[in-house]
Design a protein around this motif. Sequence first.
Motif, PDB file in Angstrom:
ATOM      1  N   THR A 212       0.835  -1.198   0.000  1.00 28.33           N
ATOM      2  CA  THR A 212       0.000   0.000   0.000  1.00 28.33           C
ATOM      3  C   THR A 212       0.869   1.246   0.000  1.00 28.33           C
ATOM      4  O   THR A 212       0.382   2.349   0.155  1.00 28.33           O
ATOM      5  N   TRP A 213       2.187   1.031  -0.156  1.00 30.70           N
ATOM      6  CA  TRP A 213       3.097   2.172  -0.169  1.00 30.70           C
ATOM      7  C   TRP A 213       3.289   2.626  -1.598  1.00 30.70           C
ATOM      8  O   TRP A 213       4.013   1.993  -2.351  1.00 30.70           O
ATOM      9  N   SER A 214       2.629   3.717  -1.947  1.00 32.63           N
ATOM     10  CA  SER A 214       2.840   4.248  -3.281  1.00 32.63           C
ATOM     11  C   SER A 214       4.154   5.018  -3.278  1.00 32.63           C
ATOM     12  O   SER A 214       4.719   5.296  -2.218  1.00 32.63           O
ATOM     13  N   PHE A 215       4.616   5.360  -4.475  1.00 29.37           N
ATOM     14  CA  PHE A 215       5.867   6.108  -4.564  1.00 29.37           C
ATOM     15  C   PHE A 215       5.738   7.429  -3.813  1.00 29.37           C
ATOM     16  O   PHE A 215       6.631   7.835  -3.078  1.00 29.37           O
ATOM     17  N   PHE A 216       4.591   8.064  -3.980  1.00 29.94           N
ATOM     18  CA  PHE A 216       4.362   9.362  -3.348  1.00 29.94           C
ATOM     19  C   PHE A 216       4.389   9.251  -1.824  1.00 29.94           C
ATOM     20  O   PHE A 216       4.980  10.069  -1.130  1.00 29.94           O
ATOM     21  N   LYS A 217       3.783   8.174  -1.316  1.00 31.05           N
ATOM     22  CA  LYS A 217       3.752   7.934   0.127  1.00 31.05           C
ATOM     23  C   LYS A 217       5.183   7.755   0.655  1.00 31.05           C
ATOM     24  O   LYS A 217       5.542   8.274   1.712  1.00 31.05           O
ATOM     25  N   LEU A 218       5.991   7.017  -0.114  1.00 33.32           N
ATOM     26  CA  LEU A 218       7.380   6.794   0.293  1.00 33.32           C
ATOM     27  C   LEU A 218       8.171   8.094   0.268  1.00 33.32           C
ATOM     28  O   LEU A 218       9.008   8.351   1.135  1.00 33.32           O
ATOM     29  N   PHE A 219       7.890   8.909  -0.746  1.00 32.73           N
ATOM     30  CA  PHE A 219       8.586  10.185  -0.872  1.00 32.73           C
ATOM     31  C   PHE A 219       8.284  11.066   0.337  1.00 32.73           C
ATOM     32  O   PHE A 219       9.183  11.638   0.956  1.00 32.73           O
ATOM     33  N   LYS A 220       7.003  11.125   0.693  1.00 35.23           N
ATOM     34  CA  LYS A 220       6.611  11.921   1.852  1.00 35.23           C
ATOM     35  C   LYS A 220       7.252  11.392   3.126  1.00 35.23           C
ATOM     36  O   LYS A 220       7.693  12.142   3.995  1.00 35.23           O
ATOM     37  N   TYR A 221       7.323  10.067   3.199  1.00 38.00           N
ATOM     38  CA  TYR A 221       7.914   9.408   4.371  1.00 38.00           C
ATOM     39  C   TYR A 221       9.397   9.765   4.494  1.00 38.00           C
ATOM     40  O   TYR A 221       9.908  10.013   5.584  1.00 38.00           O
ATOM     41  N   LEU A 223      10.818  12.500   3.356  1.00 38.84           N
ATOM     42  CA  LEU A 223      10.917  13.901   3.789  1.00 38.84           C
ATOM     43  C   LEU A 223      10.695  14.002   5.298  1.00 38.84           C
ATOM     44  O   LEU A 223      11.379  14.740   6.011  1.00 38.84           O
ATOM     45  N   GLU A 224       9.731  13.209   5.760  1.00 39.36           N
ATOM     46  CA  GLU A 224       9.431  13.155   7.193  1.00 39.36           C
ATOM     47  C   GLU A 224      10.705  12.816   7.973  1.00 39.36           C
ATOM     48  O   GLU A 224      11.020  13.415   8.998  1.00 39.36           O
ATOM     49  N   CYS A 225      11.427  11.856   7.447  1.00 41.40           N
ATOM     50  CA  CYS A 225      12.657  11.406   8.111  1.00 41.40           C
ATOM     51  C   CYS A 225      13.696  12.508   8.133  1.00 41.40           C
ATOM     52  O   CYS A 225      14.334  12.769   9.158  1.00 41.40           O
ATOM     53  N   ILE A 226      13.873  13.170   6.993  1.00 43.81           N
ATOM     54  CA  ILE A 226      14.881  14.229   6.922  1.00 43.81           C
ATOM     55  C   ILE A 226      14.535  15.338   7.913  1.00 43.81           C
ATOM     56  O   ILE A 226      15.385  15.808   8.665  1.00 43.81           O
ATOM     57  N   ILE A 227      13.258  15.711   7.963  1.00 43.04           N
ATOM     58  CA  ILE A 227      12.859  16.793   8.862  1.00 43.04           C
ATOM     59  C   ILE A 227      12.990  16.364  10.323  1.00 43.04           C
ATOM     60  O   ILE A 227      13.393  17.143  11.178  1.00 43.04           O
ATOM     61  N   ALA A 228      12.696  15.086  10.577  1.00 40.98           N
ATOM     62  CA  ALA A 228      12.743  14.613  11.964  1.00 40.98           C
ATOM     63  C   ALA A 228      14.169  14.460  12.480  1.00 40.98           C
ATOM     64  O   ALA A 228      14.419  14.600  13.665  1.00 40.98           O
ATOM     65  N   PHE A 229      15.098  14.140  11.598  1.00 39.14           N
ATOM     66  CA  PHE A 229      16.438  13.807  12.088  1.00 39.14           C
ATOM     67  C   PHE A 229      17.542  14.725  11.609  1.00 39.14           C
ATOM     68  O   PHE A 229      18.713  14.414  11.768  1.00 39.14           O
ATOM     69  N   SER A 230      17.165  15.836  10.992  1.00 38.24           N
ATOM     70  CA  SER A 230      18.196  16.754  10.568  1.00 38.24           C
ATOM     71  C   SER A 230      17.634  18.158  10.480  1.00 38.24           C
ATOM     72  O   SER A 230      16.477  18.362  10.110  1.00 38.24           O
ATOM     73  N   THR A 231      18.461  19.120  10.837  1.00 35.56           N
ATOM     74  CA  THR A 231      18.040  20.506  10.653  1.00 35.56           C
ATOM     75  C   THR A 231      18.872  21.133   9.528  1.00 35.56           C
ATOM     76  O   THR A 231      18.849  22.345   9.329  1.00 35.56           O
ATOM     77  N   ALA A 232      19.562  20.268   8.775  1.00 34.22           N
ATOM     78  CA  ALA A 232      20.398  20.770   7.679  1.00 34.22           C
ATOM     79  C   ALA A 232      19.624  21.633   6.679  1.00 34.22           C
ATOM     80  O   ALA A 232      20.137  22.671   6.248  1.00 34.22           O
TER      81      ALA A 232
END
Length: 317
Positions: A212-221, A223-232
């Motif tokens: 059920t993971w579409s490409f778009f869902k993975l892409f958003k996921y 981004l979620e990771c980058i925002i959660a674990f980096s302030t770069a």
Amino acid sequence: MDSKKSDLISVVVPCYNEQEALPFFYDEMVRVASSMVGVEIEMLFVDDGSRDKTLDTLRELSARDKRVRYISFSRNFGKEAAMYAGLENSAGDFVAIMDADLQDPPSLLPEMYRAVKEEGYDSVATRRSTRKGEPPIRTFFAKVFYKIINKISKVELVPGARDYRLMSRRMVESVLSLSEYNRFSKGIFAWVGFKTKWLSYENIERVAGKTTWSFFKLFKYSLECIIAFSTAPLAISSLFGFFFCILAVIGIIFVIARQIIWGGSAYGWASTVCIILFVGGVQLFTIGILGQYLSRTYLETKKRPIYLVAETEKDKK
Ligand code: UDP
Ligand code: MG
């Protein structure tokens, strides 16, 4: 020694529309459980608001087998919420997280248990050594994602890592203590630390049903990771700002010098418009990045629950 006779392993299984895969999963899990001596297994299925017969299947299984427990959400909250709910409600001395589609082979469990029990690890995690059977474009973007995140973040994400892992109780408690609303478990597991052993295995295709993971869902996921674990990205926006300031100063000096030396400068409006548009674009882009962080902050401050339960196996007994 008068300690407990046997360890309890909780197997947490997030399920979203998995009616087809569940019977296969259950059979395989029962087979693995019977091969492990001195260990008790509880299966804790988390029905993440499935729209098919997943919940009925779970009710049936838990009526038949007391090792089967389930939590059913009031709607679809996502796999992250399902994993959190599973960890929070697990009773085991050790807790494993597994997909329902048998892409995370339960047959690895005895080996994982041995590593935490005898080799002194707090966690045994798994990664795919290949991505066979996956669309090449997905593999490509996954690679790029891991490159970027490992560059800009302090937590180290292992490429191809799965959510499939076995953890000791104290690691589970640590993971639960990170009760943030926007969750990215792979990052959280890395962040909490603890001694982790990695096992790899070849990618296995789903036994039934479809992802059920579409490409778009993975892409958003991601981004979620980058925002959660980096302030770069925030630092990059301020670098952008700095760079354009320097450029502007050079431009001003140039224009003044030209005016003084040659006089008359009523040309170049086209390039001016281009510059205005470009700088305006960069500004919106960087404000957008800021907005992403701000919106996460906003959601976190609301302190909404990560999931809501509609039914558990206890309601049926
Ligand atoms: N899943 C879930 N909630 C969702 C999407 C997926 O609980 O909103 C579960 C799904 O039932 C499965 C696991 O998460 O057990 C992994 O999903 P899937 O197999 O679709 O992903 P993939 O293996 O392709 O990454
Ligand atoms: Mg899968």
